[in-house]
Scaffold this motif. Structure first.
Motif, PDB file in Angstrom:
ATOM      1  N   SER A  49    -135.902 -87.724 -37.076  1.00 46.55           N
ATOM      2  CA  SER A  49    -137.367 -87.746 -36.985  1.00 46.55           C
ATOM      3  C   SER A  49    -137.910 -88.981 -36.282  1.00 46.55           C
ATOM      4  O   SER A  49    -139.132 -89.123 -36.148  1.00 46.55           O
ATOM      5  N   TYR A  50    -137.019 -89.882 -35.814  1.00 46.07           N
ATOM      6  CA  TYR A  50    -137.431 -91.064 -35.062  1.00 46.07           C
ATOM      7  C   TYR A  50    -136.867 -90.993 -33.653  1.00 46.07           C
ATOM      8  O   TYR A  50    -135.686 -90.729 -33.449  1.00 46.07           O
ATOM      9  N   SER A  51    -137.717 -91.259 -32.675  1.00 42.89           N
ATOM     10  CA  SER A  51    -137.369 -91.028 -31.283  1.00 42.89           C
ATOM     11  C   SER A  51    -136.385 -92.055 -30.750  1.00 42.89           C
ATOM     12  O   SER A  51    -136.577 -93.259 -30.910  1.00 42.89           O
ATOM     13  N   VAL A  52    -135.340 -91.544 -30.090  1.00 43.49           N
ATOM     14  CA  VAL A  52    -134.383 -92.350 -29.331  1.00 43.49           C
ATOM     15  C   VAL A  52    -134.391 -91.809 -27.912  1.00 43.49           C
ATOM     16  O   VAL A  52    -134.219 -90.599 -27.701  1.00 43.49           O
ATOM     17  N   ALA A  53    -134.607 -92.675 -26.939  1.00 47.23           N
ATOM     18  CA  ALA A  53    -134.693 -92.226 -25.550  1.00 47.23           C
ATOM     19  C   ALA A  53    -133.448 -91.443 -25.162  1.00 47.23           C
ATOM     20  O   ALA A  53    -132.316 -91.879 -25.400  1.00 47.23           O
ATOM     21  N   GLY A  54    -133.674 -90.265 -24.569  1.00 46.05           N
ATOM     22  CA  GLY A  54    -132.573 -89.425 -24.122  1.00 46.05           C
ATOM     23  C   GLY A  54    -132.069 -88.438 -25.142  1.00 46.05           C
ATOM     24  O   GLY A  54    -131.285 -87.541 -24.808  1.00 46.05           O
ATOM     25  N   ASN A  61    -136.727 -80.747 -27.142  1.00 47.21           N
ATOM     26  CA  ASN A  61    -137.738 -81.800 -27.171  1.00 47.21           C
ATOM     27  C   ASN A  61    -137.091 -83.175 -26.952  1.00 47.21           C
ATOM     28  O   ASN A  61    -137.002 -84.009 -27.858  1.00 47.21           O
ATOM     29  N   VAL A  62    -136.625 -83.430 -25.724  1.00 50.32           N
ATOM     30  CA  VAL A  62    -135.963 -84.687 -25.377  1.00 50.32           C
ATOM     31  C   VAL A  62    -137.012 -85.783 -25.211  1.00 50.32           C
ATOM     32  O   VAL A  62    -138.048 -85.586 -24.570  1.00 50.32           O
ATOM     33  N   GLN A  63    -136.727 -86.946 -25.784  1.00 50.94           N
ATOM     34  CA  GLN A  63    -137.682 -88.059 -25.778  1.00 50.94           C
ATOM     35  C   GLN A  63    -137.461 -88.979 -24.578  1.00 50.94           C
ATOM     36  O   GLN A  63    -136.319 -89.286 -24.211  1.00 50.94           O
ATOM     37  N   ASP A  64    -138.556 -89.425 -24.006  1.00 46.78           N
ATOM     38  CA  ASP A  64    -138.484 -90.297 -22.832  1.00 46.78           C
ATOM     39  C   ASP A  64    -138.211 -91.751 -23.199  1.00 46.78           C
ATOM     40  O   ASP A  64    -137.542 -92.472 -22.458  1.00 46.78           O
ATOM     41  N   THR A  65    -138.749 -92.195 -24.339  1.00 49.73           N
ATOM     42  CA  THR A  65    -138.648 -93.602 -24.719  1.00 49.73           C
ATOM     43  C   THR A  65    -138.333 -93.729 -26.205  1.00 49.73           C
ATOM     44  O   THR A  65    -138.520 -92.786 -26.977  1.00 49.73           O
ATOM     45  N   ASP A  66    -137.855 -94.911 -26.576  1.00 50.54           N
ATOM     46  CA  ASP A  66    -137.624 -95.212 -27.987  1.00 50.54           C
ATOM     47  C   ASP A  66    -138.941 -95.419 -28.706  1.00 50.54           C
ATOM     48  O   ASP A  66    -139.907 -95.922 -28.135  1.00 50.54           O
ATOM     49  N   GLU A  67    -138.971 -95.063 -29.992  1.00 49.45           N
ATOM     50  CA  GLU A  67    -140.126 -95.492 -30.747  1.00 49.45           C
ATOM     51  C   GLU A  67    -139.911 -96.917 -31.243  1.00 49.45           C
ATOM     52  O   GLU A  67    -138.844 -97.509 -31.079  1.00 49.45           O
TER      53      GLU A  67
END
Length: 457
Positions: free
Chosen positions: A81-86, A99-105
């Motif tokens: 549930s926490y974004s990691v880039a890639g 739902n791939v994330q662009d950047t780290d939270e």
């Protein structure tokens, strides 16, 4: 040779500093263990093997034997549930599988800035609303210490990864025990800071969580030692301008051992004898460490778990499920409907607001008692790790009975307090902004408890 997979942060960094290991070797050994055993445990649901090895190589080249940060060279697991880039951020839902994330939270960025090596994403249940880790996208995560038992939830993947030796530290979140329950079930430490201590900001999307999340949920670490909890917490805590509820880093200094209240049945919890014995043992330990531990000094808190369930349940039943209920795995949706459906306040907003007012009154009563007893020891769950299917389609009556077994969990969230789960199923809870006092008591307890080793797989 150092058993890297069971090592603490300081042991890993000592090995790097003496040249016994490179950061790449530390990561490679963890990836080898994951490759060999994750298929049976399902703690990691997505790995970034090539990327993290390249990051370890870069750190070796840049720093050599010099330790360049408090988490330099340390392998981490991060809750899905926490974004990691890639990597994907899915909330466990098949609809989010791309739902791939662009950047780290923010928390992940703070970890990286301190030298942490992020191995990948850990398993979660759908929507993170469960004391079990079962996902429509990823399946079931099992307890590495007994594969017939749950790893707990919702940070079950991180707890399993730490207990299995897949990662040194995991990063979870706790809205209703989601760090403390899986930590206790998997036999590791888990720390939920007080509200606002760890700023939450995800640049990938606009926040959608309700007010209960802001008041009751907090990001925190799971690890095999209190020292590793402390090191990680010190890295991730602190204010950020994009989280207006967050507070600056720092805490009340830990005082000399003081008075500790025992919370046993004040919440109406149903406790197994083995849990009561563990509670007695922690009371004896803290007494030996100079604390004054006293029973029956806390007020009646039997309404606290109900008020928590009313607030959370109303938001789930009235807001979340009508929108995304059809995306949640059947056992997860029914669990929410059966348990929280028994407590939600209905469509009348005045009843929902009355629950918040009752929360404030209960909080005031508790905090008055905690002026004399600033620490509380209590069970986490009322039982050891239950079977994998303990919450599957059990009906409303049994779901309410399950909450009765867990009533020592959500009062901590309701009142926004910090709590440290010990590996034996007991937690140490403190007042707001007293994380250092909680951790000091955790260090005292740890001196008398067996070292937490990794599971035999």
């Amino acid at each position: 040779m150092l058993a890297t997979e069971s090592a603490t942060i300081s042991e890993i960094q000592d090995a790097v500093a003496t040249g016994a290991l490179t950061r790449r070797e530390v990561v490679a050994r963890h990836l080898e263990r994951i490759e060999a055993h994750n298929g049976a445990i399902n703690g990691f649901v997505e790995l970034r093997s090539d990327e993290v090895l390249a990051e370890a190589d870069a750190a070796d080249a840049a720093h050599g034997r010099t330790i360049a940060g408090p988490l330099d060279g340390v392998p981490f697991s991060v809750k899905d549930s926490y974004s990691v880039a890639g990597l994907r951020r899915t909330d466990g839902l098949p609809v989010n599988k791309d739902n791939v994330q662009d950047t780290d939270e923010l928390t992940v960025r703070r970890l990286r800035d301190a030298g942490a090596l992020i191995l990948g994403h850990a398993a979660i249940p759908d929507l993170c609303i469960r004391w079990n880790t079962v996902s429509g996208l990823y399946g079931t995560t099992v307890n590495p210490r007994d594969r017939t038992r749950t790893a707990g939830g919702s940070s079950g993947g991180d707890a399993a990864n730490v207990a299995a030796g897949f990662a040194t530290v995991g990063i979870g979140g706790d809205l209703g025990g989601s760090i403390r329950v899986p930590a206790s079930f998997c036999g590791v430490y888990g720390f939920r800071p007080g509200a606002g201590r760890v700023a939450e900001f995800n640049p990938n999307h606009v926040p959608e969580d309700g007010i209960s999340h802001e008041v009751m949920c907090e990001i925190g670490p799971l690890a095999r030692s209190v020292r590793d909890i402390q090191i990680t917490y010190d890295v991730i805590q602190g204010h950020h301008e994009r989280d207006p509820a967050s507070v600056p880093a720092g805490s009340r200094p830990a005082r000399e051992p003081g008075r500790v209240a025992v919370l046993r049945h004040e919440t109406g919890a149903v406790l197994d004898p083995v849990i009561e014995r563990s509670l007695d043992h922690v009371a004896e330990i803290l007494t030996a460490e100079g604390y004054v531990v006293e029973e029956q000094v806390l007020p009646d808190l039997s309404r606290a778990p109900d008020v928590w369930a009313q607030i959370i349940g109303t938001e789930l039943i009235r807001d979340y499920l009508p929108v995304i209920g059809d995306q949640v795995i059947d056992s997860g949706r029914v669990h929410i409907e059966e348990m929280f459906g028994a407590y939600e306040t209905g469509s009348d907003v005045s009843a929902y607001l009355a629950a918040w007012r009752e929360r404030r009154a209960l909080q005031d009563t508790l905090l008055a008692a905690m002026e004399d007893h600033p620490l509380v020891i209590a069970p986490v769950a009322g039982m050891p790790a239950p079977p994998l299917d303990f919450d599957h389609h059990i009906g409303r009556e049994a779901s309410v009975a399950l909450l009765d077994r867990m009533r020592c969990v959500p009062w901590v969230n309701l009142f926004s307090l910090p709590g440290l789960a010990l590996p034996n199923g007991i937690q140490i809870v403190g007042r707001r902004f007293a994380e250092n006092e909680v951790l000091a008591a955790g260090f005292a307890a740890e001196r008398h408890l067996p070292r937490v080793d990794i599971a035999s797989l």
